[in-house]
Design a protein around this motif. Structure first.
Motif, short mmCIF file in Angstrom:
data_model
loop_
_atom_site.label_atom_id
_atom_site.label_comp_id
_atom_site.label_asym_id
_atom_site.label_seq_id
_atom_site.Cartn_x
_atom_site.Cartn_y
_atom_site.Cartn_z
N LEU A 26 0.83 -1.21 0.00
CA LEU A 26 0.00 0.00 0.00
C LEU A 26 0.87 1.26 0.00
CD1 LEU A 26 -2.84 0.98 -0.24
CD2 LEU A 26 -3.02 1.00 2.25
N SER A 27 2.03 1.20 0.65
CA SER A 27 2.94 2.36 0.64
C SER A 27 3.39 2.66 -0.79
CB SER A 27 4.15 2.08 1.52
OG SER A 27 3.75 1.86 2.85
N GLN A 33 -4.99 -10.57 7.34
CA GLN A 33 -3.79 -10.04 8.01
C GLN A 33 -3.11 -8.99 7.14
OE1 GLN A 33 -5.08 -12.04 10.68
NE2 GLN A 33 -3.07 -11.35 11.32
N GLY A 34 -3.21 -9.17 5.84
CA GLY A 34 -2.60 -8.23 4.91
C GLY A 34 -3.25 -6.86 5.03
N LEU A 35 -4.57 -6.87 5.14
CA LEU A 35 -5.29 -5.60 5.30
C LEU A 35 -4.97 -5.00 6.66
CD1 LEU A 35 -7.34 -3.63 4.03
CD2 LEU A 35 -9.15 -4.93 5.15
N ALA A 36 -4.86 -5.89 7.66
CA ALA A 36 -4.52 -5.41 9.00
C ALA A 36 -3.15 -4.75 9.00
CB ALA A 36 -4.56 -6.56 10.00
N LEU A 37 -2.21 -5.33 8.27
CA LEU A 37 -0.86 -4.75 8.21
C LEU A 37 -0.86 -3.42 7.46
CD1 LEU A 37 2.12 -5.10 8.95
CD2 LEU A 37 2.44 -6.40 6.84
N MET A 38 -1.79 -3.26 6.53
CA MET A 38 -1.89 -2.00 5.78
C MET A 38 -2.56 -0.88 6.57
SD MET A 38 -3.38 -3.13 2.09
CE MET A 38 -2.44 -4.02 0.86
N TRP A 39 -3.13 -1.23 7.69
CA TRP A 39 -4.06 -0.34 8.39
C TRP A 39 -3.56 1.09 8.51
CZ3 TRP A 39 -5.32 2.33 13.01
CH2 TRP A 39 -6.69 2.43 13.28
N GLU A 40 -2.32 1.25 8.92
CA GLU A 40 -1.75 2.60 9.08
C GLU A 40 -1.84 3.40 7.77
OE1 GLU A 40 2.46 2.73 9.15
OE2 GLU A 40 2.54 4.52 10.37
N ILE A 41 -1.52 2.72 6.67
CA ILE A 41 -1.42 3.44 5.40
C ILE A 41 -2.78 3.64 4.74
CG2 ILE A 41 -0.09 3.57 3.24
CD1 ILE A 41 1.58 3.60 5.85
N HIS A 79 -15.92 -11.33 7.80
CA HIS A 79 -15.77 -9.93 7.39
C HIS A 79 -14.97 -9.09 8.37
CE1 HIS A 79 -19.75 -10.75 5.02
NE2 HIS A 79 -18.69 -11.25 4.41
N SER A 80 -14.29 -9.77 9.30
CA SER A 80 -13.58 -8.99 10.34
C SER A 80 -12.47 -8.14 9.74
CB SER A 80 -13.04 -9.93 11.42
OG SER A 80 -12.32 -11.00 10.85
N ASP A 81 -11.90 -8.57 8.60
CA ASP A 81 -10.82 -7.77 8.00
C ASP A 81 -11.32 -6.41 7.52
OD1 ASP A 81 -12.21 -8.92 5.86
OD2 ASP A 81 -10.44 -9.80 4.90
N ALA A 82 -12.31 -6.43 6.63
CA ALA A 82 -12.79 -5.16 6.06
C ALA A 82 -13.51 -4.31 7.10
CB ALA A 82 -13.71 -5.43 4.88
N MET A 83 -14.18 -4.99 8.07
CA MET A 83 -14.87 -4.22 9.11
C MET A 83 -13.88 -3.44 9.96
SD MET A 83 -18.00 -4.28 8.77
CE MET A 83 -19.19 -5.08 7.72
N GLY A 84 -12.71 -4.03 10.16
CA GLY A 84 -11.68 -3.34 10.94
C GLY A 84 -11.16 -2.10 10.24
N ALA A 85 -11.41 -2.01 8.94
CA ALA A 85 -10.90 -0.88 8.16
C ALA A 85 -12.02 0.07 7.75
CB ALA A 85 -10.17 -1.40 6.92
N ASP A 136 -13.59 2.53 9.02
CA ASP A 136 -13.55 3.98 9.28
C ASP A 136 -12.24 4.62 8.83
OD1 ASP A 136 -16.08 3.76 10.35
OD2 ASP A 136 -15.33 3.37 12.37
N SER A 137 -11.55 3.94 7.89
CA SER A 137 -10.25 4.45 7.44
C SER A 137 -10.38 5.50 6.35
CB SER A 137 -9.41 3.29 6.91
OG SER A 137 -10.06 2.68 5.80
N GLY A 138 -11.61 5.69 5.86
CA GLY A 138 -11.79 6.69 4.80
C GLY A 138 -11.85 6.10 3.41
N TRP A 139 -11.79 4.76 3.32
CA TRP A 139 -11.95 4.11 2.02
C TRP A 139 -13.44 3.90 1.76
CZ3 TRP A 139 -8.08 1.14 -1.08
CH2 TRP A 139 -6.77 1.53 -0.75
N ILE A 140 -13.84 4.12 0.53
CA ILE A 140 -15.18 3.74 0.11
C ILE A 140 -15.20 2.21 0.10
CG2 ILE A 140 -16.76 3.73 -1.88
CD1 ILE A 140 -15.49 6.52 -2.57
N GLN A 141 -16.31 1.61 0.57
CA GLN A 141 -16.40 0.14 0.52
C GLN A 141 -17.61 -0.29 -0.30
OE1 GLN A 141 -16.34 -1.77 4.36
NE2 GLN A 141 -14.13 -1.44 4.64
#
Lengths: 96, 318, 393
Positions: free
Chosen positions: C63-64, C83-91, C121-127, C129-134
């Motif tokens: 993602l960086s 886990q990949g999405l979780a690792l991207m979380w910051e970015i 769906h726990s991966d996308a749900m965790g993201a 409020d990151s500002g991505w349209i889903q």
């Protein structure tokens, strides 16, 4: 300071070098550098080493200090080779 | 024609990192940035920085000191970020949408390079992106208040390895990142110091003219973190070279060359005594600590000279 | 001209990528996303696309690199799971904060611990409020269609925001389904040429990305960012309208199934909606007025439209394929509850957690939920607000 309606998308800064509006010369506390022209060999090391681009150079010749930005660190005075043992830059007490 | 690397000619070039940045008085980082960008003055440059002193002080609120395109993403990912920029450049160039010859330079502190950004750096170098990654190494997390990093020298006093009655500063040795980068087998790796500016600029120029991934580690004194004078950044970086604490060398296509050999190797004490972060090791009864530092430096320097000799003879054999 | 094929969800999305030809893709393998990028890599290797691939050493770097590539000024995509999405979380927040139109299929998979490779769906749900349209997708066709629309939505000059296209790991990503592909030219002209905004590679107009913003301005920057999302719904509808013209398939904020005259209803995301619709049909035959709402645009959440579509019900069950630990309700439930909270007449709500870590969602589970809703509608009494279903005691 701008309001939210004037924030550019992504807060991207579109004006390159706009930091020049910040006059960091106000940071100088105790000392300011003084240029003694007759001792200057125009080696331009002060120009190169100055962290704040505060040594003016024109046509390869050293000019005055730019006190608008000089933070008074004194690197220029330490590194100045001078002429015959006489420094072309000395630090003197800041006058506010 | 490339602009000659003499100050008279260079002073006619635009300095693409302006005054008005908020780095501390006497910080060596802006001087290092200035030297890098002057060495690259014949090209448009796109730069990236990791979170750190340089980043927060150069681009704050609506003000930027950068006169080149610049991107800060996060702390640990400047190399990955710039690898994305460089890849888009190649994609658009291939499609005929860009015709300029642009150079890509990451300029990041030791925290963002040795430690948290190490994976991102290693990956970008292994992938061989056409970019130069420069670490301005001031030997600690200065931006957050002088915490130890993988680049902090042995026995240095920092806020997370404070010199105490039992633990006398950082107990571990520094990570030798330059050698680790050389082990990536990339075409160009070097160590430089602002005190030896012609050497530094030649290395930057050589790096940007070399296709592929390049790494330069630049010694960058920090008077706040080192508790030294605001006027001695260049003086201390010169001492670091003269004591062989920071040898100036390059590894070009696997061949090691020491680019500056001090006429007389100065004792490390001269470098240490000018810095408050080493004050505690000068207390009586701690002489063996200085001796240990000296021995480690001697060993590294001899190894480097030997490496130079071996790689030179290997080159001849080919 | 459309072409009917039998392919997996991942293959369909890889084909959408082939048709769109992003300038740069950066990706890292993770089950069950891996097959998507593997297939796309073969298009790159065989010269079928102009895309440059960056095969990074982690999802964080994926993602960086996408942030760098998108800021540079071209079309960018990646894909991940769990886990990949979780690792991207910051970015994720930085990509959105920079307003970069990156498109990312998220092949939904459970989060560790314990490690599990199957769908929830726990991966996308965790993201969320990151500002991505889903955009969420029930099947491979929707995943393909949403991917194509995602580029248009992301790159719209009014919004410029990254988009996730979510579809269920294995259930959709690895099952072969009937898909209608649009032809390459139709997709290319629908997506159009990329128009950069503030490209970093415009070296004659240097820009700085990623300034430090402190107390005097951060609040304003975030307010401006928040306002941007108000423009998203119109863009989503406009793009859907145009997409209908080329595909004949209609998309909106959500799908309402036999909902209008319903007395009880179920809200559910993605593939389990299909099973639920079948069960609803059975109950409808028996005269039970039950319907379904399947959100498509989950972020930004269309509170008003969804509240309006559900408020007439007597009882409603929100089925979440992700739990929110710490005693909270499921993430979908919370948004549904919020969309109804200001209506004086609204259904009684229950929340049921199903299908974690790939546990099959069976028709009997949907039937049990409908029976429970019938009882609540009749008695006006709710037993337990939140429960796991399909779980062994």
């Amino acid at each position: 300071m701008i309001g939210w309606k004037d924030i550019p998308p992504g807060m991207v800064i579109l004006e390159a070098g706009s930091a020049m509006k910040i006059k960091t010369g106000s940071w100088r506390a105790a000392y300011r550098p003084k240029w003694i022209e007759e001792n200057c060999i125009h080696c331009l090391l002060c120009w190169l080493y100055c962290p704040d681009n505060s040594v003016k150079v024109k046509d390869g010749k050293r000019g005055e200090f730019d006190y608008d930005y000089c933070k008074g660190c004194g690197i220029c005075a330490v590194e100045c080779p001078g002429k015959k043992g006489n420094k072309a830059i000395v630090m003197e007490e800041e006058v506010k | 024609m490339a602009t000659p690397l003499n100050l008279k000619e260079l002073s006619k070039q635009e300095i693409r990192f302006t005054a008005g940045h908020r780095l501390c008085a006497g910080c060596a980082a802006p001087t290092v940035v200035k030297m890098i960008l002057l060495a690259a003055c014949d090209y448009p440059v796109v730069a990236a920085s990791s979170t750190g002193c340089l980043e927060v002080s150069s681009c704050i609120s609506t003000y930027t000191a950068w006169k080149i395109p610049w991107i800060h993403n996060a702390f640990e990912n400047a190399a990955a970020t710039l690898s994305g920029v460089e890849t888009m450049y190649r994609a658009l160039k291939k499609q005929g949408k860009i015709d300029r010859d642009i150079k890509f330079i990451a300029i990041c502190g030791d925290g963002g390079t040795y430690d948290i950004g190490f994976q991102s750096l290693s990956g970008a170098m292994e992938r061989g992106h056409d970019m130069l990654y420069v670490c301005y190494d001031n030997g600690a997390y200065m931006n957050t208040g002088i915490q130890r990093s993988g680049a902090t020298p042995t026995f240095a006093d920092t806020t997370t390895c404070p010199a105490g009655a039992v633990i006398p500063g950082k107990p571990q040795q520094r990570k030798d990142l330059t050698r680790i980068m050389a082990a990536h087998g990339i075409p160009y790796v070097a160590q430089a110091s602002p005190s030896h500016w012609p050497d530094l600029m030649k290395k930057v120029r050589k790096a940007i003219e070399t296709p592929g991934a390049k790494f330069i580690n630049i010694f960058t004194p920090c008077n706040r973190g080192w508790r030294s004078r605001t006027d001695d950044a260049i003086l201390l970086s010169r001492l670091a070279v003269e004591t062989c604490f920071w040898p100036l060398y390059e590894v070009e296509n696997g061949v090691t060359r020491v680019t500056v050999k001090p006429k007389e190797k100065k004792p490390i004490v001269e470098f240490l005594k000018a810095q408050g972060r080493f004050k505690h090791i000068f207390e009586p009864g701690r002489e063996q600590m200085i001796e240990a530092i000296q021995q480690a430096i001697d060993k590294n320097w001899e190894r480097l000279l030997k490496e130079e000799e071996i790689s030179a003879s290997g080159e001849k054999a080919e | 001209m459309t072409k009917v094929v039998a392919v997996t969800g991942n293959e369909a999305v890889a084909n959408a990528f082939r048709q769109i030809e992003p300038d740069v893709c950066a990706a890292y393998p993770i089950t069950p996303q891996t097959e998507l990028m593997q297939r796309f890599a073969s298009f790159v290797s065989n010269g079928q696309v102009k895309t440059e691939l960056i095969l990074v050493e982690s999802e964080h770097s994926a993602l960086s690199a996408c942030v760098g590539a998108a800021a540079a000024g071209g079309r960018v995509a990646t894909a991940t799971s769990s886990q990949g999405l979780a690792l991207m979380w910051e970015i994720l927040f930085i990509a959105a904060g920079f307003r970069l139109p990156i498109v990312m299929p998220v092949v939904n998979r459970a989060l560790s611990a314990p490690i599990n490779i199957h769908c929830d769906h726990s991966d996308a749900m965790g993201a969320r409020d990151s500002g991505w349209i889903q955009l969420w997708s029930e099947n491979a066709q929707e995943a393909y269609d949403n991917t194509i629309q995602a580029f248009r939505i992301a790159e719209d000059m009014d919004i410029r925001l990254p988009v996730m296209v979510c579809y269920d790991g294995f259930i959709i990503s690895h099952s072969i389904e009937r898909i209608e592909y649009l032809d390459d030219e139709t997709v290319k002209s629908f997506v159009g040429d990329y128009k950069p905004l503030f490209p970093l590679l415009d070296v004659d107009n240097p820009k700085s990305f990623g300034p430090l913003i402190l107390t005097d301005l951060y609040h304003e920057v975030r307010k401006a960012h928040s306002e941007t999302y108000k423009k998203v719904p119109q863009v989503v509808l406009r793009v859907a309208e145009e997409f209908e013209k080329i595909s004949g398939r209609k998309y909106g904020f959500f799908e309402a199934y036999r909902l209008e005259d319903a007395e009880i209803g179920i809200v559910i995301l993605n593939s389990a909606a299909g099973t639920t619709k079948d069960v609803i049909d059975e109950y409808r035959q028996r005269g039970v007025k039950v319907g379904l709402l399947k959100p498509r645009l989950f972020r930004p959440f269309p509170y008003e439209e969804i509240g309006n579509a559900l408020k007439h019900l007597k009882a409603l069950c929100v089925l979440d394929r992700a739990d929110a630990f710490g005693g909270s309700y499921g993430p979908l439930y919370l948004d549904i509850a919020a969309s109804l909270c200001n209506y004086s007449q609204k259904p009684l709500l229950i929340n049921r957690i199903y299908g974690l870590g790939g546990r099959d969602y069976m028709p009997e589970q949907a039937a049990k939920v409908i029976e429970e809703l019938m009882e609540i509608a009749k008695t006006g009494k709710v037993g337990s607000l939140k429960e796991y279903i399909g779980v062994r005691e």
